[in-house]
Motif scaffolding. Structure first.
Motif, PDB file in Angstrom:
ATOM      1  N   GLN A 522       0.798  -1.210   0.000  1.00 17.13           N
ATOM      2  CA  GLN A 522       0.000   0.000   0.000  1.00 17.13           C
ATOM      3  C   GLN A 522       0.839   1.272   0.000  1.00 17.13           C
ATOM      4  O   GLN A 522       0.471   2.268  -0.635  1.00 17.13           O
ATOM      5  N   ILE A 523       1.974   1.304   0.696  1.00 21.39           N
ATOM      6  CA  ILE A 523       2.716   2.546   0.930  1.00 21.39           C
ATOM      7  C   ILE A 523       3.869   2.734  -0.047  1.00 21.39           C
ATOM      8  O   ILE A 523       4.154   3.859  -0.476  1.00 21.39           O
ATOM      9  N   THR A 524       4.541   1.652  -0.430  1.00 19.62           N
ATOM     10  CA  THR A 524       5.750   1.771  -1.240  1.00 19.62           C
ATOM     11  C   THR A 524       5.547   2.557  -2.532  1.00 19.62           C
ATOM     12  O   THR A 524       6.414   3.364  -2.888  1.00 19.62           O
ATOM     13  N   PRO A 525       4.463   2.399  -3.297  1.00 19.81           N
ATOM     14  CA  PRO A 525       4.310   3.208  -4.521  1.00 19.81           C
ATOM     15  C   PRO A 525       4.316   4.706  -4.250  1.00 19.81           C
ATOM     16  O   PRO A 525       4.857   5.480  -5.048  1.00 19.81           O
ATOM     17  N   PHE A 526       3.752   5.139  -3.132  1.00 25.09           N
ATOM     18  CA  PHE A 526       3.759   6.561  -2.820  1.00 25.09           C
ATOM     19  C   PHE A 526       5.167   7.046  -2.472  1.00 25.09           C
ATOM     20  O   PHE A 526       5.523   8.194  -2.758  1.00 25.09           O
ATOM     21  N   MET A 527       5.979   6.187  -1.865  1.00 27.88           N
ATOM     22  CA  MET A 527       7.375   6.546  -1.611  1.00 27.88           C
ATOM     23  C   MET A 527       8.141   6.679  -2.925  1.00 27.88           C
ATOM     24  O   MET A 527       8.971   7.582  -3.082  1.00 27.88           O
ATOM     25  N   MET A 528       7.865   5.802  -3.867  1.00 23.05           N
ATOM     26  CA  MET A 528       8.501   5.912  -5.178  1.00 23.05           C
ATOM     27  C   MET A 528       8.083   7.195  -5.884  1.00 23.05           C
ATOM     28  O   MET A 528       8.924   7.902  -6.474  1.00 23.05           O
ATOM     29  N   LEU A 529       6.790   7.498  -5.843  1.00 26.62           N
ATOM     30  CA  LEU A 529       6.314   8.731  -6.461  1.00 26.62           C
ATOM     31  C   LEU A 529       6.952   9.954  -5.814  1.00 26.62           C
ATOM     32  O   LEU A 529       7.328  10.911  -6.498  1.00 26.62           O
ATOM     33  N   GLY A 530       7.066   9.935  -4.495  1.00 30.75           N
ATOM     34  CA  GLY A 530       7.701  11.060  -3.812  1.00 30.75           C
ATOM     35  C   GLY A 530       9.158  11.220  -4.203  1.00 30.75           C
ATOM     36  O   GLY A 530       9.641  12.345  -4.391  1.00 30.75           O
ATOM     37  N   ALA A 531       9.896  10.107  -4.321  1.00 28.91           N
ATOM     38  CA  ALA A 531      11.298  10.192  -4.733  1.00 28.91           C
ATOM     39  C   ALA A 531      11.425  10.748  -6.143  1.00 28.91           C
ATOM     40  O   ALA A 531      12.289  11.597  -6.416  1.00 28.91           O
ATOM     41  N   LEU A 532      10.563  10.297  -7.057  1.00 24.11           N
ATOM     42  CA  LEU A 532      10.602  10.796  -8.431  1.00 24.11           C
ATOM     43  C   LEU A 532      10.262  12.281  -8.482  1.00 24.11           C
ATOM     44  O   LEU A 532      10.943  13.067  -9.162  1.00 24.11           O
ATOM     45  N   ALA A 533       9.214  12.691  -7.777  1.00 24.62           N
ATOM     46  CA  ALA A 533       8.843  14.105  -7.766  1.00 24.62           C
ATOM     47  C   ALA A 533       9.933  14.960  -7.130  1.00 24.62           C
ATOM     48  O   ALA A 533      10.231  16.070  -7.604  1.00 24.62           O
ATOM     49  N   GLY A 534      10.553  14.464  -6.056  1.00 25.56           N
ATOM     50  CA  GLY A 534      11.623  15.219  -5.425  1.00 25.56           C
ATOM     51  C   GLY A 534      12.821  15.405  -6.334  1.00 25.56           C
ATOM     52  O   GLY A 534      13.427  16.489  -6.382  1.00 25.56           O
ATOM     53  N   LEU A 535      13.197  14.379  -7.071  1.00 22.05           N
ATOM     54  CA  LEU A 535      14.309  14.515  -8.014  1.00 22.05           C
ATOM     55  C   LEU A 535      13.963  15.460  -9.154  1.00 22.05           C
ATOM     56  O   LEU A 535      14.837  16.143  -9.692  1.00 22.05           O
ATOM     57  N   LEU A 536      12.701  15.502  -9.546  1.00 22.02           N
ATOM     58  CA  LEU A 536      12.282  16.457 -10.571  1.00 22.02           C
ATOM     59  C   LEU A 536      12.349  17.893 -10.040  1.00 22.02           C
ATOM     60  O   LEU A 536      12.810  18.805 -10.738  1.00 22.02           O
ATOM     61  N   ILE A 537      11.901  18.107  -8.827  1.00 26.62           N
ATOM     62  CA  ILE A 537      11.923  19.448  -8.255  1.00 26.62           C
ATOM     63  C   ILE A 537      13.358  19.943  -8.082  1.00 26.62           C
ATOM     64  O   ILE A 537      13.664  21.108  -8.356  1.00 26.62           O
ATOM     65  N   THR A 538      14.241  19.070  -7.639  1.00 27.11           N
ATOM     66  CA  THR A 538      15.635  19.454  -7.423  1.00 27.11           C
ATOM     67  C   THR A 538      16.488  19.337  -8.678  1.00 27.11           C
ATOM     68  O   THR A 538      17.706  19.501  -8.601  1.00 27.11           O
ATOM     69  N   ILE A 643       9.212  11.369   5.201  1.00 26.69           N
ATOM     70  CA  ILE A 643       8.657  12.019   6.383  1.00 26.69           C
ATOM     71  C   ILE A 643       7.267  12.570   6.088  1.00 26.69           C
ATOM     72  O   ILE A 643       6.421  12.660   6.990  1.00 26.69           O
ATOM     73  N   LEU A 644       7.005  12.916   4.833  1.00 29.64           N
ATOM     74  CA  LEU A 644       5.691  13.446   4.477  1.00 29.64           C
ATOM     75  C   LEU A 644       4.584  12.423   4.705  1.00 29.64           C
ATOM     76  O   LEU A 644       3.412  12.797   4.837  1.00 29.64           O
ATOM     77  N   ALA A 645       4.931  11.135   4.743  1.00 26.15           N
ATOM     78  CA  ALA A 645       3.907  10.105   4.967  1.00 26.15           C
ATOM     79  C   ALA A 645       3.302  10.192   6.352  1.00 26.15           C
ATOM     80  O   ALA A 645       2.254   9.599   6.611  1.00 26.15           O
ATOM     81  N   LEU A 646       3.954  10.935   7.255  1.00 25.06           N
ATOM     82  CA  LEU A 646       3.399  11.079   8.596  1.00 25.06           C
ATOM     83  C   LEU A 646       2.063  11.805   8.574  1.00 25.06           C
ATOM     84  O   LEU A 646       1.253  11.655   9.488  1.00 25.06           O
ATOM     85  N   GLY A 647       1.815  12.587   7.516  1.00 28.31           N
ATOM     86  CA  GLY A 647       0.549  13.281   7.404  1.00 28.31           C
ATOM     87  C   GLY A 647      -0.522  12.505   6.686  1.00 28.31           C
ATOM     88  O   GLY A 647      -1.618  13.035   6.461  1.00 28.31           O
TER      89      GLY A 647
END
Length: 950
Positions: A522-538, A643-647
């Protein structure tokens, strides 16, 4: 030593050549320019002075024995010193006596300052020249010595009719503070007619070697050359072993540590070896480990740092040493216990058994069946391989999982601008701080490997190490901060360009990895999406925002279409915890420290201490890297995104563990920089480091070499402390998480009594709160055996709640007592230490209960008699097919497929390096965006219709 042409010296000239002082690397002390000189050191004249830059020039002296020879001799030649001169001289070494040139033949007094004289001055060798002070430049003395040597040898050489003598180059000595005997001259034998060997007496050679100015007498007859020196003696075996010790000592220490560790855990319990499981207390497994086990772990870590101290990237050996530490830390339970630990792993084995047997999942039975990818994979493997007992796989899965984690993580480390020590120490920290125990036979353990592989593929094939195209312009603190970040050096290695075909294949692999994680957890795909979005932003990836849009819709579609039984009619299961950051934090930390055993509370505090220490080191490492002008954006993204998953939601009180797990790679990378923040000098795999220049006003300064040594010592101490803390944090729950053979046998007895159904009661202190039973449950027959809670109280003699529940559930209902459950109540809910023994004694003494199975660590009870006519209940009917749907569902599925194809085609066309986008690329983007809107609309419609009315 090579010199430039500007540093070549002509012995006939009196003026020195022009020297570029910026390239002088001599370590001689600078000349005293204050005018305060010693009285016995006269100032050297300007005429004929030779600069230090000419110290490595090669001087070919001319022979001036006779006028006729002077007429035929060429002018002196000055050439750079190369290895070719020694090769020419080596061809005639057999005609000369090398012993005449031995160091013992050199008279140190002959090199005294008084023995130097001006060339051609005609004074005795013992007089001091007025124009040549004793501390004249070394190169001038070398020229004078060479010309004098040529005159001395002219008497022994053949006359004008004979062959001419030739001399090898003379390398001038270094600065005068060096020993003059370091200046050497090799004399090559004159060329002789075939069949003859020219001879020079040993006395003549000794005179030349001693630096005497007198000519050899003509009466001296040439002597036969001395025999060649004996070959050098072969080094002894001990010397060879000591010389090669840095290569064979680390692997030998590693093997020794492994053998010692295995023997310490597998041997019979004794004073120095063996583990008695009865000694395990509230601290966990560490309370029962022998001393030799701790010594073996120290040896393994020490061997790793011995290799790391050499500062050589020995990948194979370092990986072997890391794997050895993983074996010692994560394989301890498999070496000690006969059955796999952690009760949930047995439930996952039951899911695999059911899918392999029935060929389908049961989403209405358990929410994990809504993400059956992991279970379906192992069901296929077990059925294809004919595996009926998954216990051996469960036993060694934690060790194998951690070994697999190292592969993509080391690949990520090799894509960073870091020294060899920083990379491998980050890998060691990753092993020592991965204590949360999510590596067992579980979907989250499997998908964490997929997450690391996802990030590794992004950085390796789609990474970018440059900043934005232009720095942000305008005023404001945010713009200034962004401009400053763009000026920093990227902390990632720029990747070489690959072919279009390779990138397309890896893009397909990337999407496949994401889909596999989406279908499994349930959670791992959202972590992957967050990593991809973070690399795009940076700006650390070359991909576009079309890819996260496509992947995000895919994961939402899976939840919406495949996990409908989980959320239909109750959207609060998914969205109930959104925004409740502090509540989720309290549930994952503060609530876990209330009402605990004193020893077990220490275990929980050590876990929080490890978290605090690693975060502090990460902050220190980030600060030290920024001071060196490096921005590690990829590591920061891997740290911050989880850490964003805490919300999102509490996830049953375990979201904190998931955040720690997924943030661990980024944390370990930055924590390693706290010890080794420098950049590599040369190739990324070289051991050299680029030491930053310190500002002059810095008050406290250490030498770079001393700093590196202290950093290594601190890293060793940190690793040793974390290794001991790991044993407490990882195995602190061992008293109730371990599974014994008796507990497994008790559950197998129940499986034999499950026709048509059976019910198992497990003990809890509160009804409705406990989720996971502390018994090896659901190993088989998950559709016929139901698991229910039975309330127990701190009073061990109070059996009324248990008996009432047995009578309520009817025949074939069993209460399973295990020592693990009693230990869980003792350590986590404040029950008395002897509560388990007293409760079992009360069960045995009850006249209303019957013991149907008994063993040392487990027992099974049921009612002695049920009312007549009461039959066992039928098995629960679980929905095996048929998911809720809406009228717009088919349209959404078509839009989903069109969206995936259009956005994928757009990414592929972007990879083609063209200045102007093609019309096909724009068309693919339009089709993908329109289809994405349609698919998203249908997903929202299904959530609204089925979530509230389903």
């Amino acid at each position: 030593m090579e010199t430039s042409e500007s540093s070549q010296l002509d012995p006939k000239t009196t003026e020195p050549p022009e020297v570029d002082e910026t390239h002088m690397t001599s370590t001689a002390p600078p000349a005293d320019t204050t005018g305060d000189r010693r009285s016995d050191t006269p100032e050297a004249p300007e005429t004929g002075a030779v600069p230090d830059s000419a110290k490595d020039t090669v001087v070919f002296p001319k022979i001036t024995s006779t006028p006729d020879r002077q007429a035929r001799e060429p002018e002196p030649v000055v050439e750079p010193a190369t290895d070719d001169t020694t090769d020419d001289a080596a061809s005639d070494d057999q005609a000369w006596d090398d012993h005449a040139w031995d160091d013992q033949a050199w008279d140190d007094q002959a090199w005294d300052d008084a023995s130097w004289e001006e060339p051609g001055a005609g004074r005795p060798s013992g007089e001091r020249s007025a124009g040549g002070p004793p501390h004249a430049p070394a190169a001038e003395h070398a020229v004078a010595s060479a010309e004098s040597t040529a005159e001395d040898l002219s008497a022994d050489l053949p006359g004008p009719d004979g062959p001419r003598g030739a001399f090898t180059p003379v390398r001038s000595p270094g600065p005068l503070q060096d020993s003059p005997r370091d200046a050497w001259a090799r004399v090559r034998a004159p060329e002789a007619p075939p069949g003859t060997v020219p001879e020079i007496s040993t006395e003549t050679l000794a005179a030349v070697a001693a630096g005497r100015g007198d000519q050899p007498s003509a009466a001296e007859a040439p002597q036969s050359p001395a025999p060649p020196p004996p070959p050098p003696a072969k080094p002894r075996l001990l010397d060879r072993l000591l010389g090669s010790a840095p290569r064979w000592v680390p692997p030998m220490l590693t093997i020794e540590g492994l053998v010692m560790y295995i023997l310490a855990l597998r041997a019979a319990p004794g004073p120095l070896a063996g583990v008695d499981q009865a000694d395990i207390d509230g601290l966990g497994l560490i309370s029962a480990l022998p001393v030799t086990a701790f010594a073996a772990i120290i040896v393994l870590i020490a061997a790793f740092f011995v290799t790391l101290a050499a500062n050589i990237d020995r990948k194979g050996l370092l990986l072997f040493q890391l794997a050895s530490v993983v074996f010692a830390l994560h394989g301890a339970s498999a070496l000690i216990h006969d059955e796999p630990r952690f009760h949930t792993a047995w439930a996952h084995a039951g899911f695999v058994e059911y899918i392999a047997r029935a060929g389908e999942a049961l989403p209405s039975l358990d929410a994990r069946f809504a993400w059956p990818g992991f279970f379906a994979l192992f069901a296929f493997i077990s059925r294809a391989a004919g595996i009926t007992d998954l216990a051996p796989i469960l036993q060694w899965t934690p060790l194998l999982s951690n070994l697999l984690y190292l592969l993509p993580f080391v690949m990520i480390l090799r894509l960073l601008v870091a020294t060899t020590r920083a990379r491998w120490f980050a890998a060691m920290l990753f092993v020592l701080t991965q204590w949360i125990g999510q590596d067992y036979f579980s979907p989250q353990g499997f998908t964490f490997f997929l997450y690391l592989a996802f990030v590794a593929i992004l950085l390796r094939w789609f990474g970018r190490a440059s900043g934005g195209p232009t720095s942000p312009t305008g005023k404001g603190r945010i713009r200034a901060l962004l401009a400053w970040l763009n000026r920093l050096t990227p902390g990632e290695i720029p990747q070489s360009s690959t072919s279009l075909g390779d990138r397309v294949i890896m893009l397909l692999v990337l999407i496949s990895v994401f889909v596999a994680a989406t279908a499994s957890h349930q959670i791992t795909p959202f972590m992957m999406l967050g990593a991809l979005a973070g690399l795009l932003i940076t700006r650390r990836t070359t991909l576009s925002w079309a890819l996260p849009l496509m992947l995000g819709l895919l994961v939402l579609a899976w939840i919406n279409y495949s996990a409908t039984p989980y959320w239909a009619g109750s959207l609060d299961r998914i969205f109930g915890g959104l925004g409740r950051i502090f509540d989720n934090l309290q549930e994952n930390t503060g609530d876990r420290l209330v009402g605990r055993d004193a020893q077990h509370t220490l275990v929980l505090r050590i876990r929080l201490g490890i978290l605090g220490l690693i975060l502090m080191l990460a902050a220190t490492g980030l600060f030290r890297r920024i001071r060196r002008g490096v921005t590690d954006r990829a590591a920061v993204v891997m740290l911050c995104i989880p850490i964003l998953a805490l919300g999102l939601q509490s996830y049953g009180g375990e979201i904190g563990l998931r955040i720690y797990l997924f943030a661990l790679p980024g944390v370990c990378i930055l924590a390693a920089y706290a010890f080794f923040p420098n950049l590599p000098a040369g190739t990324p795999d070289s051991g050299d480091e680029a030491v930053p220049l310190r500002k002059r006003y810095t008050r406290f300064r250490l030498k770079p070499e001393l700093t590196r040594r202290w950093s290594l010592v601190l890293a060793v101490c940190t690793a040793l402390v974390l290794s001991m803390a790991f044993l407490v944090a990882r195995y602190g729950n061992e008293k109730f998480e371990r599974v014994s053979k008796d507990e497994v046998a008790a559950m197998h007895y129940v499986y034999t009594k499950n026709k048509p159904s059976a019910r198992v009661l497990y003990m809890v202190p509160e009804l409705g709160r406990e989720i996971t039973p502390t018994i090896p449950w659901r190993e088989r027959d998950i559709e016929t055996v139901n698991y229910l809670e039975a309330l127990v109280t701190p009073d061990p003699k109070n059996l009324n709640p248990v008996i009432s529940r047995l009578r309520e559930e009817g025949p074939q209902t069993y209460l399973v007592y295990t020592n693990g459950q009693a230990s869980y109540l003792e350590l986590n809910h404040g029950f008395a230490p002897d509560w388990g023994q007293r409760f079992r004694a009360a069960l045995d003494a009850s006249t209303q209960l019957k013991k149907v199975f008994s063993a040392k660590d487990a027992a099974v009870y049921t009612l002695r008699a049920y009312p007549k006519g009461v039959l066992p209940a039928q098995a629960d009917a679980f929905a095996r097919s048929g998911f809720p749907t809406t009228t717009a569902t088919p349209v959404g599925l078509v839009g989903l497929g069109t969206m995936a194809g259009g956005l994928f085609l757009y990414e592929v066309l972007r990879m083609r390096t063209r200045r102007r986008p093609s019309s096909g690329r724009a068309w693919a983007l339009r089709v993908g965006l329109i289809s994405a809107v349609i698919a998203a609309a249908v997903i929202v419609e299904r959530f609204l219709v089925l979530g509230f009315g389903g």
